[in-house]
Design a protein around this motif. Structure first.
Motif, PDB file in Angstrom:
ATOM      1  N   VAL A 182       0.839  -1.202   0.000  1.00  0.00           N
ATOM      2  CA  VAL A 182       0.000   0.000   0.000  1.00  0.00           C
ATOM      3  C   VAL A 182       0.874   1.253   0.000  1.00  0.00           C
ATOM      4  N   PHE A 183       0.458   2.217  -0.813  1.00  0.00           N
ATOM      5  CA  PHE A 183       1.066   3.551  -0.835  1.00  0.00           C
ATOM      6  C   PHE A 183      -0.043   4.562  -0.590  1.00  0.00           C
ATOM      7  N   VAL A 184       0.199   5.577   0.243  1.00  0.00           N
ATOM      8  CA  VAL A 184      -0.815   6.594   0.523  1.00  0.00           C
ATOM      9  C   VAL A 184      -0.270   7.967   0.158  1.00  0.00           C
ATOM     10  N   GLY A 185      -1.185   8.857  -0.256  1.00  0.00           N
ATOM     11  CA  GLY A 185      -0.750  10.181  -0.663  1.00  0.00           C
ATOM     12  C   GLY A 185      -1.847  11.210  -0.540  1.00  0.00           C
ATOM     13  N   ASN A 186      -1.495  12.450  -0.827  1.00  0.00           N
ATOM     14  CA  ASN A 186      -2.413  13.573  -0.725  1.00  0.00           C
ATOM     15  C   ASN A 186      -3.301  13.613  -1.955  1.00  0.00           C
ATOM     16  N   SER A 187      -4.377  12.847  -1.903  1.00  0.00           N
ATOM     17  CA  SER A 187      -5.348  12.683  -2.994  1.00  0.00           C
ATOM     18  C   SER A 187      -4.823  11.684  -4.014  1.00  0.00           C
ATOM     19  N   SER A 188      -5.724  11.080  -4.761  1.00  0.00           N
ATOM     20  CA  SER A 188      -5.282  10.166  -5.809  1.00  0.00           C
ATOM     21  C   SER A 188      -4.582  10.928  -6.926  1.00  0.00           C
TER      22      SER A 188
ATOM     23  N   SER B 229     -16.814  10.175   0.816  1.00  0.00           N
ATOM     24  CA  SER B 229     -17.258  11.559   1.090  1.00  0.00           C
ATOM     25  C   SER B 229     -16.169  12.421   1.717  1.00  0.00           C
ATOM     26  N   LEU B 230     -14.923  12.227   1.299  1.00  0.00           N
ATOM     27  CA  LEU B 230     -13.816  12.948   1.922  1.00  0.00           C
ATOM     28  C   LEU B 230     -13.025  13.779   0.918  1.00  0.00           C
ATOM     29  N   ALA B 231     -13.716  14.398  -0.034  1.00  0.00           N
ATOM     30  CA  ALA B 231     -13.013  15.235  -1.003  1.00  0.00           C
ATOM     31  C   ALA B 231     -12.251  16.363  -0.315  1.00  0.00           C
ATOM     32  N   GLY B 232     -12.752  16.826   0.814  1.00  0.00           N
ATOM     33  CA  GLY B 232     -12.105  17.925   1.520  1.00  0.00           C
ATOM     34  C   GLY B 232     -10.854  17.534   2.282  1.00  0.00           C
ATOM     35  N   LEU B 233     -10.637  16.236   2.525  1.00  0.00           N
ATOM     36  CA  LEU B 233      -9.437  15.798   3.235  1.00  0.00           C
ATOM     37  C   LEU B 233      -8.288  15.467   2.294  1.00  0.00           C
ATOM     38  N   ARG B 234      -8.588  15.179   1.009  1.00  0.00           N
ATOM     39  CA  ARG B 234      -7.556  14.898   0.011  1.00  0.00           C
ATOM     40  C   ARG B 234      -6.705  13.693   0.394  1.00  0.00           C
ATOM     41  N   VAL B 235      -7.282  12.510   0.257  1.00  0.00           N
ATOM     42  CA  VAL B 235      -6.580  11.270   0.586  1.00  0.00           C
ATOM     43  C   VAL B 235      -6.750  10.275  -0.552  1.00  0.00           C
TER      44      VAL B 235
ATOM     45  N   LEU C 121      -4.743  15.012  10.725  1.00  0.00           N
ATOM     46  CA  LEU C 121      -6.203  14.889  10.702  1.00  0.00           C
ATOM     47  C   LEU C 121      -6.658  14.028   9.521  1.00  0.00           C
ATOM     48  N   ALA C 122      -5.988  14.177   8.396  1.00  0.00           N
ATOM     49  CA  ALA C 122      -6.324  13.350   7.240  1.00  0.00           C
ATOM     50  C   ALA C 122      -6.033  11.882   7.523  1.00  0.00           C
ATOM     51  N   LEU C 123      -4.933  11.606   8.177  1.00  0.00           N
ATOM     52  CA  LEU C 123      -4.562  10.213   8.455  1.00  0.00           C
ATOM     53  C   LEU C 123      -5.587   9.524   9.353  1.00  0.00           C
ATOM     54  N   VAL C 124      -5.986  10.199  10.433  1.00  0.00           N
ATOM     55  CA  VAL C 124      -6.935   9.545  11.345  1.00  0.00           C
ATOM     56  C   VAL C 124      -8.337   9.532  10.754  1.00  0.00           C
ATOM     57  N   GLY C 125      -8.738  10.613  10.054  1.00  0.00           N
ATOM     58  CA  GLY C 125     -10.069  10.655   9.467  1.00  0.00           C
ATOM     59  C   GLY C 125     -10.246   9.617   8.379  1.00  0.00           C
ATOM     60  N   ALA C 126      -9.263   9.485   7.515  1.00  0.00           N
ATOM     61  CA  ALA C 126      -9.351   8.503   6.433  1.00  0.00           C
ATOM     62  C   ALA C 126      -9.358   7.083   6.974  1.00  0.00           C
ATOM     63  N   SER C 127      -8.565   6.824   7.993  1.00  0.00           N
ATOM     64  CA  SER C 127      -8.543   5.488   8.593  1.00  0.00           C
ATOM     65  C   SER C 127      -9.909   5.135   9.173  1.00  0.00           C
ATOM     66  N   ALA C 128     -10.528   6.103   9.844  1.00  0.00           N
ATOM     67  CA  ALA C 128     -11.854   5.866  10.421  1.00  0.00           C
ATOM     68  C   ALA C 128     -12.894   5.598   9.342  1.00  0.00           C
ATOM     69  N   ALA C 129     -12.813   6.331   8.234  1.00  0.00           N
ATOM     70  CA  ALA C 129     -13.765   6.126   7.146  1.00  0.00           C
ATOM     71  C   ALA C 129     -13.635   4.735   6.548  1.00  0.00           C
ATOM     72  N   LEU C 130     -12.421   4.264   6.373  1.00  0.00           N
ATOM     73  CA  LEU C 130     -12.209   2.934   5.801  1.00  0.00           C
ATOM     74  C   LEU C 130     -12.706   1.833   6.722  1.00  0.00           C
ATOM     75  N   ASP C 131     -12.639   2.069   8.021  1.00  0.00           N
ATOM     76  CA  ASP C 131     -13.046   1.040   8.972  1.00  0.00           C
ATOM     77  C   ASP C 131     -14.558   0.985   9.183  1.00  0.00           C
ATOM     78  N   ASP C 132     -15.297   2.011   8.734  1.00  0.00           N
ATOM     79  CA  ASP C 132     -16.755   2.009   8.921  1.00  0.00           C
ATOM     80  C   ASP C 132     -17.422   1.402   7.686  1.00  0.00           C
ATOM     81  N   GLU C 133     -17.384   0.101   7.606  1.00  0.00           N
ATOM     82  CA  GLU C 133     -17.911  -0.615   6.437  1.00  0.00           C
ATOM     83  C   GLU C 133     -19.423  -0.458   6.298  1.00  0.00           C
ATOM     84  N   ALA C 134     -20.130  -0.446   7.412  1.00  0.00           N
ATOM     85  CA  ALA C 134     -21.597  -0.374   7.351  1.00  0.00           C
ATOM     86  C   ALA C 134     -22.049   0.946   6.741  1.00  0.00           C
TER      87      ALA C 134
END
Length: 363
Positions: A83-89, A224-230, A258-271
């Motif tokens: 996995v590679f992560v960056g500031n937006s695709s 729904s995280l266009a504003g975080l740029r992940v 903030l992007a790191l923790v927010g994006a991680s939380a979004a990925l973990d909320d599968e429901a």
């Protein structure tokens, strides 16, 4: 122009992003943002990050994005080293062009596709060829294979394609990867989560079988995280190492805390993810049917937008008339698609306002 510009800048034709207008009572259907808010866990994670110790903001974030890589790896059942992560695709793609797609043979991509691709080629001095989509705006894999394995520097395309929304089947992508084993094959999956109700047609499974396949995704659309740029990429370690080498030669800290923790939380909320993506897919089917009922030709879409044209009405005129009603859609002036409108899926209420406005305009 300025005499201080470098030759590179003189030769650039920059990408033009979708408009972010400031209109009252705006129905914004032009930039493929998700109409629903992000998972509540995202805000909880950001509040926790800030609340525990605000002094953390004076310190640099994790340069490797370990927490986010782990979340991506869990979601896709791969090792974090893949996995590679960056500031937006967009940034992930920019590094990909420089790290993997600049070779003696030309890079190949469709003639109608994400308009950032030729911009990256211009920025990095990459030779490319744009291969025409067929008459139904679908990618023909044989057109790429027929070039010969030694005459293709790489291949990239969105799946679903943008702005058409059409999806290329995974067996066709596998055939492409097998037929061009020495060329990197990059699948840009910005919209793939809207591709099917029962199964998401991601090419990540192909990454495990083909060392030349790289998949990129974004959290801007389905999360729904266009504003975080992940954004992130998944590939075998040799490809990931190439991206990391470029990243660490450009910006070692691309994602803030903030992007790191927010994006991680979004990925973990599968429901929540499953709930909202299904809502968008249902809205797509309803809007497609409504537009067809108004006489539009609507391409089959696997994305969070539809691509449609009316045989009796000019697309630019329709876009202008909608704008007068504070409804913004995307109109491209490019050849072959200048009579199409790309319409982002909004809420059902927003889509209903669009359909009613089109009824009034067409009448």
């Amino acid at each position: 122009m300025s005499r201080f510009w470098s030759p590179v800048v003189h030769g650039l034709t920059p990408y033009v992003p979708g408009e972010q207008p400031k209109l009252a009572n705006l129905v914004k259907l032009n930039t493929n943002e998700n109409p629903y808010p992000p998972s509540p866990r995202v805000l909880d994670a950001i509040r926790t990050e800030l609340g525990n110790d605000a002094d953390r903001l004076k310190l640099y974030p994790d340069p490797t994005g370990t927490q986010l890589k782990a979340a991506v790896a869990r979601h896709f059942d791969v090792a974090p080293e893949w996995v590679f992560v960056g500031n937006s695709s967009d940034e992930v793609l920019a590094h990909t062009f420089q790290a993997l797609l600049k070779h003696d043979a030309p890079l190949l991509f469709p003639d109608i596709t994400y308009s950032f691709y030729p911009v990256y080629c211009g920025l990095y001095g990459i030779d490319f060829e744009a291969l025409p989509l067929d008459e139904q705006f679908a990618i023909r894999v044989d057109d790429y294979l027929s070039r010969g394995a030694d005459k293709v520097g790489g291949v990239i395309f969105p799946n679903p394609n943008a702005p058409t929304g059409r999806l290329l089947a995974l067996d066709e992508i596998a055939r492409l990867a097998e037929g061009l084993p020495d060329s990197p094959i990059v699948i840009d999956e910005a919209y793939v989560d809207f591709g099917g109700l029962d199964a998401i047609p991601t090419a990540v499974a192909l990454v495990k079988r083909h060392p030349n396949v790289l998949v990129t995704q974004t959290l801007s659309k389905s999360r729904s995280l266009a504003g975080l740029r992940v954004g992130f990429a998944i590939g075998q370690p040799a490809l990931i190492e190439a991206l990391t080498r470029v990243k660490d030669s450009f910006n070692s800290y691309p994602l803030d805390r903030l992007a790191l923790v927010g994006a991680s939380a979004a990925l973990d909320d599968e429901a929540y993810f499953e709930q909202t993506r299904r809502q968008v897919i249902a809205s797509r089917e309803t809007l497609s049917n409504d537009l067809a009922g108004l006489g539009f030709e609507v391409l089959p879409s696997a994305a969070n937008f539809v691509f449609a044209r009316h045989p009796a009405h000019d697309a630019a005129a329709l876009a202008a008339a909608l704008r007068e009603r504070s409804i913004i859609v995307r109109h491209f002036k490019a050849a072959r698609i200048d009579q199409f409108l790309r319409i982002t899926l909004g809420t059902d209420a927003q889509c209903a306002l669009l359909v009613q406005a089109l009824k009034d305009i067409l009448a």
